[in-house]
Motif scaffolding. Structure first.
Motif, PDB file in Angstrom:
ATOM      1  N   ALA A 136      -3.338 -43.559 -91.271  1.00 45.76           N
ATOM      2  CA  ALA A 136      -3.206 -44.738 -90.401  1.00 45.76           C
ATOM      3  C   ALA A 136      -2.366 -44.404 -89.171  1.00 45.76           C
ATOM      4  CB  ALA A 136      -2.579 -45.897 -91.182  1.00 45.76           C
ATOM      5  N   ALA A 137      -1.294 -43.614 -89.366  1.00 43.58           N
ATOM      6  CA  ALA A 137      -0.420 -43.259 -88.238  1.00 43.58           C
ATOM      7  C   ALA A 137      -1.166 -42.379 -87.238  1.00 43.58           C
ATOM      8  CB  ALA A 137       0.835 -42.539 -88.759  1.00 43.58           C
ATOM      9  N   LEU A 138      -1.948 -41.433 -87.755  1.00 50.82           N
ATOM     10  CA  LEU A 138      -2.712 -40.549 -86.867  1.00 50.82           C
ATOM     11  C   LEU A 138      -3.696 -41.378 -86.029  1.00 50.82           C
ATOM     12  CD1 LEU A 138      -3.781 -37.772 -85.920  1.00 50.82           C
ATOM     13  CD2 LEU A 138      -5.332 -37.811 -87.881  1.00 50.82           C
ATOM     14  N   LEU A 139      -4.404 -42.284 -86.682  1.00 52.11           N
ATOM     15  CA  LEU A 139      -5.405 -43.075 -85.954  1.00 52.11           C
ATOM     16  C   LEU A 139      -4.711 -44.028 -84.971  1.00 52.11           C
ATOM     17  CD1 LEU A 139      -7.961 -43.742 -88.847  1.00 52.11           C
ATOM     18  CD2 LEU A 139      -7.966 -41.931 -87.126  1.00 52.11           C
ATOM     19  N   ALA A 140      -3.549 -44.551 -85.379  1.00 51.84           N
ATOM     20  CA  ALA A 140      -2.811 -45.471 -84.486  1.00 51.84           C
ATOM     21  C   ALA A 140      -2.383 -44.757 -83.212  1.00 51.84           C
ATOM     22  CB  ALA A 140      -1.598 -46.046 -85.222  1.00 51.84           C
ATOM     23  N   GLU A 141      -2.024 -43.470 -83.347  1.00 51.47           N
ATOM     24  CA  GLU A 141      -1.643 -42.676 -82.158  1.00 51.47           C
ATOM     25  C   GLU A 141      -2.747 -42.708 -81.110  1.00 51.47           C
ATOM     26  OE1 GLU A 141      -0.588 -38.373 -82.337  1.00 51.47           O
ATOM     27  OE2 GLU A 141       0.252 -38.943 -84.277  1.00 51.47           O
ATOM     28  N   TYR A 142      -3.980 -42.855 -81.594  1.00 51.03           N
ATOM     29  CA  TYR A 142      -5.132 -42.833 -80.696  1.00 51.03           C
ATOM     30  C   TYR A 142      -5.762 -44.224 -80.544  1.00 51.03           C
ATOM     31  CZ  TYR A 142      -4.545 -37.845 -80.773  1.00 51.03           C
ATOM     32  OH  TYR A 142      -4.022 -36.586 -80.623  1.00 51.03           O
ATOM     33  N   GLY A 143      -4.948 -45.263 -80.809  1.00 51.85           N
ATOM     34  CA  GLY A 143      -5.387 -46.630 -80.523  1.00 51.85           C
ATOM     35  C   GLY A 143      -6.378 -47.214 -81.510  1.00 51.85           C
ATOM     36  N   MET A 144      -6.478 -46.612 -82.695  1.00 52.19           N
ATOM     37  CA  MET A 144      -7.394 -47.148 -83.719  1.00 52.19           C
ATOM     38  C   MET A 144      -6.564 -47.835 -84.808  1.00 52.19           C
ATOM     39  SD  MET A 144     -10.502 -45.740 -82.828  1.00 52.19           S
ATOM     40  CE  MET A 144     -11.460 -45.694 -84.289  1.00 52.19           C
ATOM     41  N   ARG A 145      -6.930 -49.072 -85.134  1.00 48.35           N
ATOM     42  CA  ARG A 145      -6.186 -49.815 -86.157  1.00 48.35           C
ATOM     43  C   ARG A 145      -6.993 -49.850 -87.453  1.00 48.35           C
ATOM     44  NH1 ARG A 145      -5.528 -55.133 -87.854  1.00 48.35           N
ATOM     45  NH2 ARG A 145      -7.217 -55.810 -86.501  1.00 48.35           N
ATOM     46  N   VAL A 146      -6.372 -49.386 -88.542  1.00 45.13           N
ATOM     47  CA  VAL A 146      -7.064 -49.385 -89.838  1.00 45.13           C
ATOM     48  C   VAL A 146      -7.176 -50.827 -90.334  1.00 45.13           C
ATOM     49  CG1 VAL A 146      -6.905 -48.641 -92.253  1.00 45.13           C
ATOM     50  CG2 VAL A 146      -6.348 -47.032 -90.420  1.00 45.13           C
ATOM     51  N   VAL A 147      -8.395 -51.263 -90.606  1.00 38.75           N
ATOM     52  CA  VAL A 147      -8.592 -52.639 -91.093  1.00 38.75           C
ATOM     53  C   VAL A 147      -8.899 -52.673 -92.592  1.00 38.75           C
ATOM     54  CG1 VAL A 147      -9.289 -53.585 -88.863  1.00 38.75           C
ATOM     55  CG2 VAL A 147     -11.049 -52.631 -90.365  1.00 38.75           C
ATOM     56  N   SER A 148      -9.277 -51.534 -93.163  1.00 36.84           N
ATOM     57  CA  SER A 148      -9.400 -51.461 -94.623  1.00 36.84           C
ATOM     58  C   SER A 148      -9.265 -50.008 -95.044  1.00 36.84           C
ATOM     59  CB  SER A 148     -10.743 -52.028 -95.098  1.00 36.84           C
ATOM     60  OG  SER A 148     -11.793 -51.197 -94.679  1.00 36.84           O
ATOM     61  N   ASP A 149      -8.755 -49.789 -96.227  1.00 30.74           N
ATOM     62  CA  ASP A 149      -8.586 -48.428 -96.734  1.00 30.74           C
ATOM     63  C   ASP A 149      -8.481 -48.533 -98.253  1.00 30.74           C
ATOM     64  OD1 ASP A 149      -7.923 -45.855 -97.420  1.00 30.74           O
ATOM     65  OD2 ASP A 149      -6.338 -45.631 -95.931  1.00 30.74           O
ATOM     66  N   GLU A 150      -9.537 -48.143 -98.946  1.00 31.06           N
ATOM     67  CA  GLU A 150      -9.609 -48.362-100.395  1.00 31.06           C
ATOM     68  C   GLU A 150      -9.883 -47.044-101.112  1.00 31.06           C
ATOM     69  OE1 GLU A 150      -9.579 -51.356-101.954  1.00 31.06           O
ATOM     70  OE2 GLU A 150     -10.421 -52.848-100.583  1.00 31.06           O
ATOM     71  N   THR A 151      -9.428 -46.952-102.351  1.00 31.17           N
ATOM     72  CA  THR A 151      -9.809 -45.781-103.160  1.00 31.17           C
ATOM     73  C   THR A 151     -11.261 -45.969-103.612  1.00 31.17           C
ATOM     74  OG1 THR A 151      -9.187 -46.761-105.277  1.00 31.17           O
ATOM     75  CG2 THR A 151      -7.469 -45.548-104.089  1.00 31.17           C
ATOM     76  N   LEU A 152     -11.907 -44.846-103.906  1.00 28.20           N
ATOM     77  CA  LEU A 152     -13.275 -44.921-104.426  1.00 28.20           C
ATOM     78  C   LEU A 152     -13.282 -45.617-105.785  1.00 28.20           C
ATOM     79  CD1 LEU A 152     -14.693 -41.390-103.491  1.00 28.20           C
ATOM     80  CD2 LEU A 152     -14.842 -43.524-102.211  1.00 28.20           C
ATOM     81  N   LEU A 153     -12.179 -45.483-106.507  1.00 28.59           N
ATOM     82  CA  LEU A 153     -12.107 -46.148-107.818  1.00 28.59           C
ATOM     83  C   LEU A 153     -12.150 -47.667-107.642  1.00 28.59           C
ATOM     84  CD1 LEU A 153     -11.814 -45.728-110.859  1.00 28.59           C
ATOM     85  CD2 LEU A 153      -9.335 -45.765-110.570  1.00 28.59           C
ATOM     86  N   ALA A 154     -11.353 -48.163-106.695  1.00 27.67           N
ATOM     87  CA  ALA A 154     -11.359 -49.617-106.440  1.00 27.67           C
ATOM     88  C   ALA A 154     -12.748 -50.057-105.973  1.00 27.67           C
ATOM     89  CB  ALA A 154     -10.299 -49.967-105.390  1.00 27.67           C
ATOM     90  N   LEU A 155     -13.350 -49.250-105.109  1.00 24.16           N
ATOM     91  CA  LEU A 155     -14.684 -49.585-104.603  1.00 24.16           C
ATOM     92  C   LEU A 155     -15.708 -49.568-105.742  1.00 24.16           C
ATOM     93  CD1 LEU A 155     -14.512 -47.496-101.306  1.00 24.16           C
ATOM     94  CD2 LEU A 155     -14.569 -49.998-101.452  1.00 24.16           C
TER      95      LEU A 155
END
Ligand SMILES: C[S@@+](CC[C@H](N)C(=O)[O-])C[C@H]1O[C@@H](n2cnc3c(N)ncnc32)[C@H](O)[C@@H]1O
Length: 305
Positions: free
Chosen positions: A261-280
């Protein structure tokens, strides 16, 4: 083998085998990939048929291959369903698939009829895919129409543009420029099953290259692996047991959700979901026997506003 001496990705074939093994059998109505089997060579279809029939072969080596395909099918189902649904919700005119391997979306997702797709991949893997597509088309059309088969299977997407790049040494931006990608129009980026094979620096450099071509209303869907002692031990054991599929493609970077999330935020991208494959997998009612690999794999969706 490509000019660089590297061979086509074998893990891409394994994923394709997993997709083919699960087609029509896993979570009906949410998972289907009838194209995958068409991209497999005859010998690669054998373990797929065995997994589909639930009949493990005799012999240790064949059994190892069977178990690899069976386990892979379990992983790809939640991953594919989550990514397909994220893509359907974010259709733009441009979809760039990074490290596409034998990805079938351009051939199976009806939602892409108004979308141009760029398949970016290592030259050796891409050359192999193009040969498979031509052979699959020939099998469908018959030998008399071989000249048409060279164009490959008919696509659902408006176009598919093969863009060979080695992320370790190549320039993704320049390659996309040359292939006609428009950096001023929204793009949906897909990065599935590739991040672990790149070093942290290669991952950062790729994100920076995307950033230079990402305008508002763009999105990035990224699948990555988190550090897991149990998953690392499982991979080591598979190698020791003689599975040569993963041995030529070692994992080089693992990311915690906060780091990604921090890496993507550095480039102006905001994580809106992030799930494990198990949860999915639980959400879609998919079997989850291989809990360890499902727990360490994740799918994140990030948006650029
Ligand atoms: C496990 S396969 C995943 C393929 C596909 N995205 C999927 O999920 O089915 C890994 C892919 O990453 C690509 N890849 C790995 N390292 C790469 C590099 N340095 N440059 C370009 N592609 C790379 C391989 O060619 C291969 O297609």
């Amino acid at each position: 083998m490509s000019e660089s001496g590297r061979v086509a990705s074998r893990t891409a074939v394994l994923v394709c085998q997993g997709q083919a093994a699960a087609d029509g059998r896993a979570v009906p109505g949410r998972f289907a990939d009838p194209v995958a089997v068409q991209l497999l060579r005859a010998a690669e279809r054998t373990p797929v048929d065995e997994v589909r029939a639930g009949t493990p072969p005799a012999g240790w080596r064949a059994r190892t291959v069977y178990e690899g395909v069976r386990a892979c099918a379990e992983v790809v189902v939640p991953r594919t369903v989550a990514i397909d649904e994220a893509l359907r919700a974010r259709v733009t005119g441009q979809l760039v698939i990074l490290g596409a391997g034998l990805d079938t979306r351009a051939w199976r997702l009806h939602e892409l009829t108004q979308t141009d797709v760029w398949e970016v991949d290592h030259p050796a893997s891409q050359q192999d895919k193009r040969a498979r597509l031509a052979d699959a088309a020939q099998a469908v059309r018959g030998p008399d129409e071989g000249h048409r088969a060279a164009a490959g299977l008919p696509t659902m997407a408006r176009s598919v543009r093969f863009t060979p790049v080695d992320f370790a040494v190549g320039d993704v931006g320049a390659a996309l420029d040359a292939a006609g990608h428009d950096p001023s129009a929204p793009t949906t980026w897909l990065w599935e099953g590739v991040v672990p094979y790149l070093t942290p620096d290669e991952v950062r450099a790729t994100v920076a290259a995307l950033d230079a071509r990402t305008v508002s209303r763009s999105a990035l869907i990224v699948n990555y692996q988190t550090p897991s002692v149990k998953a690392a031990a499982g991979r080591l054991l598979t190698r020791v047991l003689g599975s040569s599929v993963t041995s030529g493609e070692p994992w080089r970077s693992l990311w915690r959700p906060q780091q990604m999330a921090a890496l993507l935020a550095e480039y102006g991208m905001r994580v809106v979901s992030d799930e494990t494959l198990l949860a999915l997998a639980h959400t879609i009612g998919s079997p989850a026997r291989g809990r360890i690999s499902l727990q360490s794999g994740r799918v994140a969706v990030a948006e650029s506003h």
